[in-house]
Design an enzyme around this catalytic site. Structure first.
Site, short mmCIF file in Angstrom:
data_model
loop_
_atom_site.label_atom_id
_atom_site.label_comp_id
_atom_site.label_asym_id
_atom_site.label_seq_id
_atom_site.Cartn_x
_atom_site.Cartn_y
_atom_site.Cartn_z
N GLY A 163 0.90 -1.20 -0.11
CA GLY A 163 0.10 0.11 0.12
C GLY A 163 0.77 1.22 0.06
O GLY A 163 -0.17 2.24 -0.62
N PRO A 180 4.12 -5.38 -0.91
CA PRO A 180 4.53 -4.40 -1.06
C PRO A 180 4.67 -4.67 -3.03
O PRO A 180 4.89 -6.01 -3.78
CB PRO A 180 5.41 -3.31 -1.55
CG PRO A 180 6.48 -5.18 -1.04
CD PRO A 180 5.73 -5.91 -0.55
N GLY A 181 3.51 -3.90 -3.60
CA GLY A 181 3.38 -3.99 -5.30
C GLY A 181 4.34 -2.41 -5.61
O GLY A 181 4.57 -2.56 -6.33
N ARG A 182 3.03 -2.38 -5.73
CA ARG A 182 3.00 0.09 -6.57
C ARG A 182 4.80 0.31 -5.79
O ARG A 182 5.66 0.73 -7.19
CB ARG A 182 2.10 0.41 -6.59
CG ARG A 182 2.20 1.74 -7.11
CD ARG A 182 1.41 3.11 -6.72
NE ARG A 182 -0.28 2.27 -5.57
CZ ARG A 182 -1.14 2.32 -6.61
NH1 ARG A 182 -0.58 2.45 -7.94
NH2 ARG A 182 -2.29 1.59 -6.65
N ARG A 221 -5.99 3.17 -15.26
CA ARG A 221 -5.64 3.86 -14.65
C ARG A 221 -6.16 5.00 -15.10
O ARG A 221 -7.27 5.64 -13.40
CB ARG A 221 -4.21 4.30 -13.90
CG ARG A 221 -3.55 2.15 -13.51
CD ARG A 221 -2.44 2.19 -12.83
NE ARG A 221 -2.59 3.23 -11.71
CZ ARG A 221 -2.11 4.07 -11.35
NH1 ARG A 221 -1.86 5.04 -11.89
NH2 ARG A 221 -2.36 5.16 -10.09
N TYR A 225 -9.21 5.05 -12.24
CA TYR A 225 -8.99 6.22 -10.97
C TYR A 225 -8.54 7.48 -11.19
O TYR A 225 -8.11 8.00 -10.23
CB TYR A 225 -7.86 4.96 -9.79
CG TYR A 225 -8.05 3.88 -10.21
CD1 TYR A 225 -8.83 3.27 -9.53
CD2 TYR A 225 -7.05 3.22 -10.88
CE1 TYR A 225 -8.71 1.93 -8.79
CE2 TYR A 225 -6.83 1.34 -10.71
CZ TYR A 225 -7.71 1.31 -9.78
OH TYR A 225 -7.34 0.01 -9.42
N CYS A 284 -13.67 3.58 -28.17
CA CYS A 284 -15.13 4.38 -28.95
C CYS A 284 -15.72 4.28 -27.11
O CYS A 284 -16.85 3.96 -26.54
CB CYS A 284 -15.74 3.61 -29.34
SG CYS A 284 -15.31 2.85 -31.15
N GLU A 285 -15.40 5.31 -26.15
CA GLU A 285 -15.91 5.64 -25.21
C GLU A 285 -15.27 6.97 -24.39
O GLU A 285 -13.94 7.26 -25.06
CB GLU A 285 -15.23 4.77 -23.74
CG GLU A 285 -14.87 3.25 -23.94
CD GLU A 285 -16.34 2.59 -22.75
OE1 GLU A 285 -17.23 3.78 -22.30
OE2 GLU A 285 -17.17 1.57 -23.09
N TYR A 313 -0.04 -1.87 -12.37
CA TYR A 313 -1.44 -1.79 -12.56
C TYR A 313 -1.56 -0.96 -13.96
O TYR A 313 -2.26 -0.57 -13.88
CB TYR A 313 -1.88 -1.26 -11.76
CG TYR A 313 -1.61 -1.37 -9.94
CD1 TYR A 313 -2.25 -2.39 -9.80
CD2 TYR A 313 -1.31 -1.03 -9.04
CE1 TYR A 313 -2.10 -3.29 -8.19
CE2 TYR A 313 -1.18 -1.34 -7.68
CZ TYR A 313 -1.57 -2.47 -7.62
OH TYR A 313 -1.31 -3.01 -6.16
#
Ligand SMILES: *Cc1c(COP(=O)(O)O)cnc(C)c1O
Length: 427
Positions: free
Chosen positions: A247, A283-285, A322, A326, A352-353, A381
């Site tokens: 985190g 830990p990731g990010r 992302r 987010y 197309c969004e 991510y």
């Protein structure tokens, strides 16, 4: 620090110009720096070592890289060679971790909805622990373990009910989130698990959210976690591992620098002083985000009469989700910055969004069709969340080491894409 720097007027990853990768592999493409991955891992490891979290009895803290942040096997292998474990949330991630050479005893299996099949696979594999998120899951693990004649090592994931800040979609430590159980419930479940034939409770775990830039909520949660270990031990229960999750946030360029691994480790050292236990982290990010970029090419610049300038790229939300999911901010750097006054662009993809907008009103060096740019901080991510939405080919991944690079996931082909589907017999 990362290894994406300008050299002779163009952006390099370590010793390789991003333009060379773009030319040889095509765009869009993810590019990861081995040196940055290694540096981030060793900085975290050394910080935790320095904070007195190792002991003769329990050894060093287990640093289980959160595979969901970047699940490429070459990335996992780069980290595994330094001693990283893996925090996984599915059988697929267990298989990736094993393929990367992560020893089972360094694999931690988290996630709120593990299936019986996944639990069985984890038990056959011999993972370090299954982090249990609810009472029904505890029962299921007990049943599966008994059926296999095994005792499942489990840790109870506690939801410490703290507000970690950050985006609501990545907050996990409030009571209203789906993750973990309360302290009171954890105490009851731990005691029950100690008497269950198929279970061997080894510890407690928490993970309060992602991209956390303030240590105070973590400190509050970790203080409560320590109290929990002491309460359980006070009841004569065996607790050998305390898993404090991941985190920790990373600098995303538009924000003040978050606390670094050294501050994080020092805080934990203070909170845990004298606690005799094996520590684990997920830990990731903080390991992967700034070790990767997404390189894209400008398709064209669409200057509208009403004033907006759209920079239309060949990368889209399916490649880097992302910003759409987010509202995440990514620094955008031209690979060969042109001279001239900055221009304000809305940077968009071809999907197309309306949500396929990476950013609005971003001042960048002037860009033209064919120019390359890099989304920074895309190593976590990023590719892991990519999809084929709009039937766009899954984006390839490249790993750089020094002046060499390898395509560690080739761009798929349209044949691959179509070959996965079957016509219904009546069509
Ligand atoms: C996502 C996740 C992590 C990693 O979070 P980061 O913010 O990337 O460090 C760790 N543990 C669990 C249980 C997770 O779900």
């Amino acid at each position: 620090m990362n290894h994406f720097e300008l050299q002779d007027g163009e952006l390099y990853c370590e010793g390789v110009p991003l333009s060379r990768i773009a030319r040889e592999v095509g765009t869009p493409v993810y590019v990861y720096s081995s040196a940055t991955l290694e540096r981030h891992f060793t900085v975290m490891r050394d910080a935790l070592r320095g904070a007195g979290l190792s002991s003769e009895k329990w050894g060093e803290p287990l640093i289980a890289f959160a595979v969901k942040a970047n699940s490429n096997v070459a990335v996992l292998k780069t980290l595994a060679r330094l001693g990283a474990g893996a925090d996984v949330v599915s059988e697929g991630e267990i298989r990736r971790a094993l393929a990367a050479g992560v020893p089972p005893e360094r694999i931690v299996f988290s996630g709120v909805g593990k299936t019986a099949g996944e639990i069985a696979f984890a038990l056959e594999t011999g993972v370090a622990e299954l982090n249990v998120e609810s009472e029904p899951e505890l029962k299921l693990i007990d049943e599966v373990a008994q059926r296999l004649g095994k005792r499942a090592k489990i840790a109870i994931r506690i939801n410490p009910d703290v507000e970690a800040g950050g985006h609501a979609k990545i907050s996990t430590g409030k009571a209203e989130n789906k993750f973990g159980v309360s302290f009171a419930e954890a105490e009851r479940l731990y005691a029950n698990a100690s008497n269950a034939v198929g279970l061997s409770p080894v510890g407690v775990a928490c993970h309060i959210g992602s991209q956390i830039t303030d240590l105070a909520p973590m400190e509050a949660a970790f203080t409560k976690m320590r109290g929990m270990v002491e309460r359980l031990r006070g009841q004569g229960l065996h607790v050998e591992r305390l898993d404090l999750g991941g985190g920790l946030g990373v600098p995303y360029f538009n924000q003040p620098d978050p606390p670094g691994p050294a501050d994080y480790a020092a805080m934990i050292g203070r909170v845990m002083a004298g606690l005799d236990i094996q520590f684990a982290f997920e830990p990731g990010r903080v390991i992967a985000a700034n070790a990767g970029v997404l390189v894209a090419a400008v398709q064209h610049v669409n200057a509208r009469p009403e004033g907006r300038r759209f920079l239309v790229l060949d990368a889209a939300m399916n490649d880097l989700l992302r910003p759409a999911m987010y509202d995440a901010y990514h620094d955008i750097r031209p690979v060969r910055p042109r001279d001239g006054a900055e221009v304000v662009y809305d940077v968009v993809g071809p999907v197309c969004e309306t949500g396929d907008t990476f950013t609005r009103d971003r001042a960048l060096a002037p860009m033209a069709a064919g120019d390359l740019l890099a989304f920074m901080s895309a190593g976590a991510y990023g590719a892991a969340m990519s999809s084929e939405y709009n039937s766009r080919l899954l984006v390839p991944e490249v790993l750089v080491r020094g002046d060499q690079y390898a395509v560690v996931r080739p761009r798929e082909t349209y044949q691959d894409m179509l070959a996965r589907e079957r016509p219904a017999p009546w069509l």
